[in-house]
Design a protein around this motif. Structure first.
Motif, PDB file in Angstrom:
ATOM      1  N   SER A 142       0.844  -1.209   0.000  1.00 29.14           N
ATOM      2  CA  SER A 142       0.000   0.000   0.000  1.00 29.14           C
ATOM      3  C   SER A 142       0.867   1.242   0.000  1.00 29.14           C
ATOM      4  N   ALA A 143       0.362   2.310  -0.632  1.00 30.23           N
ATOM      5  CA  ALA A 143       1.083   3.586  -0.616  1.00 30.23           C
ATOM      6  C   ALA A 143       1.155   4.171   0.795  1.00 30.23           C
ATOM      7  N   THR A 144       0.351   3.625   1.722  1.00 29.71           N
ATOM      8  CA  THR A 144       0.452   4.101   3.112  1.00 29.71           C
ATOM      9  C   THR A 144       1.787   3.712   3.740  1.00 29.71           C
ATOM     10  N   THR A 145       2.550   2.852   3.098  1.00 30.72           N
ATOM     11  CA  THR A 145       3.911   2.543   3.598  1.00 30.72           C
ATOM     12  C   THR A 145       4.839   3.728   3.341  1.00 30.72           C
ATOM     13  N   ARG A 146       4.543   4.521   2.318  1.00 33.61           N
ATOM     14  CA  ARG A 146       5.392   5.678   1.976  1.00 33.61           C
ATOM     15  C   ARG A 146       4.841   6.971   2.566  1.00 33.61           C
ATOM     16  N   VAL A 147       3.526   7.130   2.519  1.00 37.21           N
ATOM     17  CA  VAL A 147       2.891   8.368   2.974  1.00 37.21           C
ATOM     18  C   VAL A 147       2.124   8.070   4.259  1.00 37.21           C
ATOM     19  N   ALA A 148       2.587   8.585   5.389  1.00 34.96           N
ATOM     20  CA  ALA A 148       1.907   8.328   6.664  1.00 34.96           C
ATOM     21  C   ALA A 148       0.495   8.899   6.611  1.00 34.96           C
ATOM     22  N   THR A 149      -0.471   8.045   6.918  1.00 34.61           N
ATOM     23  CA  THR A 149      -1.889   8.408   6.819  1.00 34.61           C
ATOM     24  C   THR A 149      -2.513   8.131   8.178  1.00 34.61           C
ATOM     25  N   ALA A 150      -2.831   9.179   8.924  1.00 35.74           N
ATOM     26  CA  ALA A 150      -3.292   8.998  10.305  1.00 35.74           C
ATOM     27  C   ALA A 150      -4.471   8.030  10.363  1.00 35.74           C
ATOM     28  N   ILE A 178      12.285 -18.267  -9.064  1.00 35.61           N
ATOM     29  CA  ILE A 178      10.982 -17.700  -8.702  1.00 35.61           C
ATOM     30  C   ILE A 178      11.195 -16.237  -8.347  1.00 35.61           C
ATOM     31  N   ARG A 179      10.418 -15.348  -8.988  1.00 37.52           N
ATOM     32  CA  ARG A 179      10.512 -13.907  -8.731  1.00 37.52           C
ATOM     33  C   ARG A 179       9.493 -13.489  -7.668  1.00 37.52           C
ATOM     34  N   ALA A 180       9.768 -12.380  -6.991  1.00 35.99           N
ATOM     35  CA  ALA A 180       8.791 -11.815  -6.042  1.00 35.99           C
ATOM     36  C   ALA A 180       8.834 -10.306  -6.134  1.00 35.99           C
ATOM     37  N   ASN A 181       7.667  -9.699  -6.318  1.00 40.40           N
ATOM     38  CA  ASN A 181       7.545  -8.244  -6.390  1.00 40.40           C
ATOM     39  C   ASN A 181       6.325  -7.794  -5.584  1.00 40.40           C
ATOM     40  N   ALA A 182       6.367  -6.537  -5.168  1.00 33.49           N
ATOM     41  CA  ALA A 182       5.218  -5.957  -4.464  1.00 33.49           C
ATOM     42  C   ALA A 182       4.537  -4.937  -5.363  1.00 33.49           C
ATOM     43  N   VAL A 183       3.222  -4.896  -5.290  1.00 34.42           N
ATOM     44  CA  VAL A 183       2.446  -3.841  -5.953  1.00 34.42           C
ATOM     45  C   VAL A 183       1.784  -3.015  -4.853  1.00 34.42           C
ATOM     46  N   SER A 184       1.999  -1.718  -4.934  1.00 33.90           N
ATOM     47  CA  SER A 184       1.588  -0.813  -3.861  1.00 33.90           C
ATOM     48  C   SER A 184       0.555   0.185  -4.396  1.00 33.90           C
ATOM     49  N   PRO A 185      -0.741  -0.134  -4.230  1.00 36.80           N
ATOM     50  CA  PRO A 185      -1.758   0.774  -4.769  1.00 36.80           C
ATOM     51  C   PRO A 185      -1.950   2.002  -3.888  1.00 36.80           C
ATOM     52  N   GLY A 186      -2.448   3.072  -4.518  1.00 36.10           N
ATOM     53  CA  GLY A 186      -2.959   4.217  -3.759  1.00 36.10           C
ATOM     54  C   GLY A 186      -4.441   3.986  -3.518  1.00 36.10           C
ATOM     55  N   ALA A 187      -5.220   5.039  -3.536  1.00 38.89           N
ATOM     56  CA  ALA A 187      -6.656   4.893  -3.309  1.00 38.89           C
ATOM     57  C   ALA A 187      -7.315   4.300  -4.544  1.00 38.89           C
ATOM     58  N   ILE A 188      -7.946   3.134  -4.357  1.00 43.62           N
ATOM     59  CA  ILE A 188      -8.589   2.416  -5.459  1.00 43.62           C
ATOM     60  C   ILE A 188     -10.066   2.239  -5.112  1.00 43.62           C
ATOM     61  N   ARG A 189     -10.914   2.354  -6.108  1.00 41.77           N
ATOM     62  CA  ARG A 189     -12.358   2.285  -5.863  1.00 41.77           C
ATOM     63  C   ARG A 189     -12.790   0.831  -5.618  1.00 41.77           C
ATOM     64  N   THR A 190     -12.726   0.390  -4.334  1.00 42.25           N
ATOM     65  CA  THR A 190     -13.206  -0.936  -3.938  1.00 42.25           C
ATOM     66  C   THR A 190     -14.003  -0.765  -2.636  1.00 42.25           C
ATOM     67  N   GLU A 191     -14.362  -1.909  -2.029  1.00 41.56           N
ATOM     68  CA  GLU A 191     -15.128  -1.837  -0.775  1.00 41.56           C
ATOM     69  C   GLU A 191     -14.219  -1.850   0.453  1.00 41.56           C
ATOM     70  N   GLY A 243      -1.283   6.613  -9.616  1.00 35.02           N
ATOM     71  CA  GLY A 243      -1.554   7.819 -10.399  1.00 35.02           C
ATOM     72  C   GLY A 243      -0.728   9.011  -9.946  1.00 35.02           C
ATOM     73  N   GLY A 244       0.286   8.725  -9.107  1.00 33.83           N
ATOM     74  CA  GLY A 244       1.134   9.815  -8.601  1.00 33.83           C
ATOM     75  C   GLY A 244       0.553  10.418  -7.332  1.00 33.83           C
ATOM     76  N   TYR A 245       0.403   9.600  -6.294  1.00 38.86           N
ATOM     77  CA  TYR A 245      -0.185  10.053  -5.030  1.00 38.86           C
ATOM     78  C   TYR A 245       0.868  10.752  -4.164  1.00 38.86           C
ATOM     79  N   ALA A 246       0.547  11.935  -3.695  1.00 37.40           N
ATOM     80  CA  ALA A 246       1.411  12.688  -2.763  1.00 37.40           C
ATOM     81  C   ALA A 246       2.838  12.800  -3.282  1.00 37.40           C
ATOM     82  N   VAL A 247       2.972  13.261  -4.514  1.00 36.64           N
ATOM     83  CA  VAL A 247       4.324  13.444  -5.077  1.00 36.64           C
ATOM     84  C   VAL A 247       4.636  14.947  -5.125  1.00 36.64           C
TER      85      VAL A 247
END
Ligand SMILES: NC(=O)c1ccc[n+]([C@@H]2O[C@H](COP(=O)([O-])OP(=O)(O)OC[C@H]3O[C@@H](n4cnc5c(N)ncnc54)[C@H](OP(=O)(O)O)[C@@H]3O)[C@@H](O)[C@H]2O)c1
Length: 247
Positions: A142-150, A178-191, A243-247
């Motif tokens: 999650s992008a919350t790992t980079r941008v502290a979100t109270a 075997i490869r391993a990568n992380a995908v770190s989304p910002g705010a995504i329209r889900t529940e 989409g370029g969150y908090a840059v």
């Protein structure tokens, strides 16, 4: 024949990833926790488009169940596809919780840890014997790992742990290719966390360079790419899809 496992494939980013991977010719085992109806709908959608998918129940907070789950995956591989190996694992299942550090309870802390860190660790360990040479693991952080979100401190801290774990997976599984990568989304329209309310969505959009929140399909396409051999030289990375969150 490439068969992949996606946890939390009944809704949101996991469901979109299942559909996207099937469109690219992968066969999909998707898991659900509480929502078999939604999982079946994803399976039917994939089948209607000519693909193949199977939905299995799994609680990623219950590491004790992972040995039995591996047996179920092994049998499913054989019966559904006449296969013995997996080519991908997406550790996606998760939930959000808003509570400031001052009031987080030990039970809330443990619940988030079990789903976001312990679950991916031991599920990957359990499925590793089934993974083919050249398989790809994608962990949802999650992008919350980079941008502290109270209000989301334990969630973000465990996602940060998962990001570190991703590099260790890449290191230790590299000799099996075997490869391993992380995908770190910002705010995504889900529940997730009850979904995005209008005011909150507007705030997040205003903090995003591209001026809106993301859609699950936009994350799914990146995950599917990381699962495919097209990204065969991408390893041990954390890729933001914000989409370029908090840059
Ligand atoms: N949406 C965002 O803005 C966002 C941002 C950053 C990171 N992420 C991460 O992306 C991943 C997917 O999130 P999402 O937004 O798609 O969430 P979502 O729409 O709420 O869907 C969550 C999925 O996870 C499953 N799940 C929840 N708890 C589970 C458990 N204990 N065991 C097994 N499955 C469980 C749910 O299954 P059932 O419905 O069957 O219960 C569902 O399929 C999560 O790891 C989340 O932390 C999301």
């Amino acid at each position: 024949m490439s068969v992949i496992v996606i946890t939390g494939g009944s809704r949101g980013i996991g469901a979109a990833t299942a559909v996207e991977c099937a469109q690219r010719g992968m066969s999909v085992i998707l898991t659900y926790k509480t929502n078999p109806t939604a999982a079946d709908a994803v399976v039917r959608r994939i089948e209607a488009a000519g693909g193949k998918a199977v939905a299995l129940p799994l609680d990623v907070a219950d590491a004790q169940s992972f040995g039995a789950f591996r047996g179920t995956v092994q049998r499913t591989l054989e019966t559904a596809w006449g296969a013995t190996t997996l080519h991908g694992l997406v550790n996606n299942a998760g939930y959000g919780l808003y509570n400031p550090i001052e009031t987080v309870t030990p039970a809330q802390f443990d619940g988030l840890m079990n789903v976001h860190l312990k679950g991916p660790f031991f599920l990957t360990q359990a499925l590793l014997p089934l993974m083919a040479q050249g398989a790809s693991i994608v962990n949802l952080t999650s992008a919350t790992t980079r941008v502290a979100t109270a209000g989301v401190a334990p969630y973000a801290a465990f996602k940060g742990g998962l990001e570190v774990l991703t590099r260790y997976m890449a290191k230790e599984f590299g000799e099996r290719r075997i490869r391993a990568n992380a995908v770190s989304p910002g705010a995504i329209r889900t529940e997730l966390g009850g979904g995005l309310t209008g005011e909150f969505e507007a705030l997040l959009a205003s903090q995003t360079a591209l001026g809106r929140v993301g859609e699950p399909e936009e994350v799914a396409r990146v995950i599917a790419h990381l699962l495919s051999s097209e990204s065969g030289w991408v390893n041990a990375q954390s890729i933001e899809v914000t989409g370029g969150y908090a840059v």
